[in-house]
Design a protein around this motif. Structure first.
Motif, PDB file in Angstrom:
ATOM      1  N   PRO A 190       0.828  -1.214   0.000  1.00 37.57           N
ATOM      2  CA  PRO A 190       0.000   0.000   0.000  1.00 37.57           C
ATOM      3  C   PRO A 190       0.858   1.258   0.000  1.00 37.57           C
ATOM      4  N   LEU A 191       0.301   2.309  -0.571  1.00 38.22           N
ATOM      5  CA  LEU A 191       0.957   3.619  -0.531  1.00 38.22           C
ATOM      6  C   LEU A 191       0.242   4.454   0.526  1.00 38.22           C
ATOM      7  N   PRO A 192       0.859   4.697   1.671  1.00 37.86           N
ATOM      8  CA  PRO A 192       0.177   5.394   2.773  1.00 37.86           C
ATOM      9  C   PRO A 192      -0.415   6.744   2.378  1.00 37.86           C
ATOM     10  N   ASP A 193       0.270   7.459   1.466  1.00 38.76           N
ATOM     11  CA  ASP A 193      -0.215   8.786   1.090  1.00 38.76           C
ATOM     12  C   ASP A 193      -1.216   8.733  -0.061  1.00 38.76           C
ATOM     13  N   ASN A 194      -1.531   7.535  -0.537  1.00 41.60           N
ATOM     14  CA  ASN A 194      -2.447   7.412  -1.681  1.00 41.60           C
ATOM     15  C   ASN A 194      -3.162   6.066  -1.572  1.00 41.60           C
ATOM     16  N   ASP A 195      -3.991   5.924  -0.554  1.00 42.54           N
ATOM     17  CA  ASP A 195      -4.581   4.641  -0.189  1.00 42.54           C
ATOM     18  C   ASP A 195      -5.423   4.074  -1.330  1.00 42.54           C
ATOM     19  N   ASN A 196      -5.142   2.839  -1.706  1.00 41.58           N
ATOM     20  CA  ASN A 196      -5.945   2.185  -2.742  1.00 41.58           C
ATOM     21  C   ASN A 196      -7.017   1.278  -2.141  1.00 41.58           C
ATOM     22  N   HIS A 197      -7.206   1.369  -0.800  1.00 40.55           N
ATOM     23  CA  HIS A 197      -8.238   0.589  -0.107  1.00 40.55           C
ATOM     24  C   HIS A 197      -8.095  -0.911  -0.373  1.00 40.55           C
TER      25      HIS A 197
END
Length: 354
Positions: A190-197
């Protein structure tokens, strides 16, 4: 390095792209046309989801397996393994429209009814041509996706859009090995600053896969041997038959496999996974001593996770699936076939690196 440039130079241009759609449905930069992945614009992000989730970008597969599966269950030939079963849907109406025994449709429908998932990302096609990804939220929508296609649609673009909307919180995903690997990369990176849920991914259902075919090439080939709009089913029997079967009305047309193999997508030559090792459950056509006339009506199922084990057990208890005994040599034959594809993919990858 910019993410679009990395994908272009490391995946698209070398012919490694699988057309899975993992890079799509998140931004307007990536798209797909007839199975070909295209990029409209250069991206300024140095680390994007498209790059992280692509199944053909460098991945530590061993670390990813250990992150999601119990290490003691991992077999070197076929990945996480908790059991092998021969099954088919008990519902004859499912079997009538299925590729083989209808096991996948029956399992996804059961998972939806029992709350394992609240929607499913599936592939829908008519007779195996021009498939498209779709999001199914009812049993009727699941059944509308019965059957298979040898064209590869960007199904994961549908998943990315569904995750972005954050409407469903336990999405099931059905896909070939490249797609299921991409899904586990989503879950694990996951990308913490761009959450893909990615936490909204509920279960992953893998499909055994040998290869996919060029979209336009398969359409042209089908038109040479049948009326494409009347084809209701296509399949490739075991290797000794050396053919592609096209079902049209009540008749079956056999196409020599020599006409088919030139259409294999270049990216499929580099694949080392036949059984969709990254999944809760993996499903393929049955192989047994009973012969093709019997096997074509059954599936073989690999259980890989505790959640997959729970769903298969429930399918037995509720009579959703019928089971029969796996031949003593069944697992060894499956391991051998899987290793054959792995060696072939590794050979192509070694040639690419020269």
């Amino acid at each position: 390095m910019l993410s679009t440039i990395a994908l272009d130079t490391q995946v698209i241009k070398p012919g490694l792209c699988t057309g899975c759609g993992a890079c799509q449905g998140m931004c307007p930069y990536w798209d797909s046309v007839d199975g070909r992945t295209i990029c409209y614009f250069d991206c300024e992000r140095r680390d994007g989801r498209c790059q992280r989730f692509c199944p053909r970008m460098p991945t530590d597969l061993d670390a990813l397996r250990r992150q999601f599966f119990q290490e003691e269950t991992i077999l070197p030939e076929i990945g996480p393994f908790r059991g092998l079963y021969l099954t088919r849907a008990a519902d004859e109406s499912i079997r009538a429209n299925a590729q083989h025994g209808g096991t996948m449709t029956a399992l996804v429908e059961l998972a939806l009814k029992e709350g394992f998932i609240d929607a499913a990302v599936l592939t829908r096609s008519k007779g195996g041509l021009n498939p498209e990804g779709t999001l199914a939220a009812t049993p009727e929508e699941v059944r509308a996706c019965c059957g298979s296609s040898f064209q590869v649609p960007p199904t994961l673009a549908v998943l990315n859009r569904a995750l972005r909307e954050d409407k469903y919180h336990a999405i099931g995903v059905v896909g070939t090995p490249c797609k299921t690997l991409a899904v586990y990369k989503m879950k694990g990176n996951p990308l913490p600053d761009n959450d893909n849920h990615a936490g909204n991914i509920g279960m992953v259902f893998g499909l055994f896969c040998g290869w996919g075919l060029d979209w336009e090439g398969l359409r042209t080939l089908t038109a040479r041997h049948a009326e494409p709009e009347k084809v209701s089913h296509m399949d490739i029997p075991p290797s000794k038959y050396h053919s592609l079967e096209l079902r049209q009305g009540g008749e079956t047309v056999s196409v020599n496999l020599d006409e088919v193999t030139p259409l294999v997508r270049s990216g499929c030559h580099y694949c080392t996974d036949m059984t969709a090792e990254f999944a809760d459950l993996s499903v393929g056509g049955a192989r047994s001593a009973d012969g093709w006339d019997v096997d074509r009506k059954w599936n073989q199922v690999i259980v890989r996770s505790e959640k997959g084990e729970q769903l298969l057990k429930l399918a037995r208890e509720k009579g959703v699936l019928e089971f029969k005994e796996v031949p003593e040599t069944g697992l060894d034959k499956l391991k051998g076939a899987s290793m054959g594809k792995r060696r072939n993919g590794e050979k192509y990858l070694a040639e690419l690196r020269k």
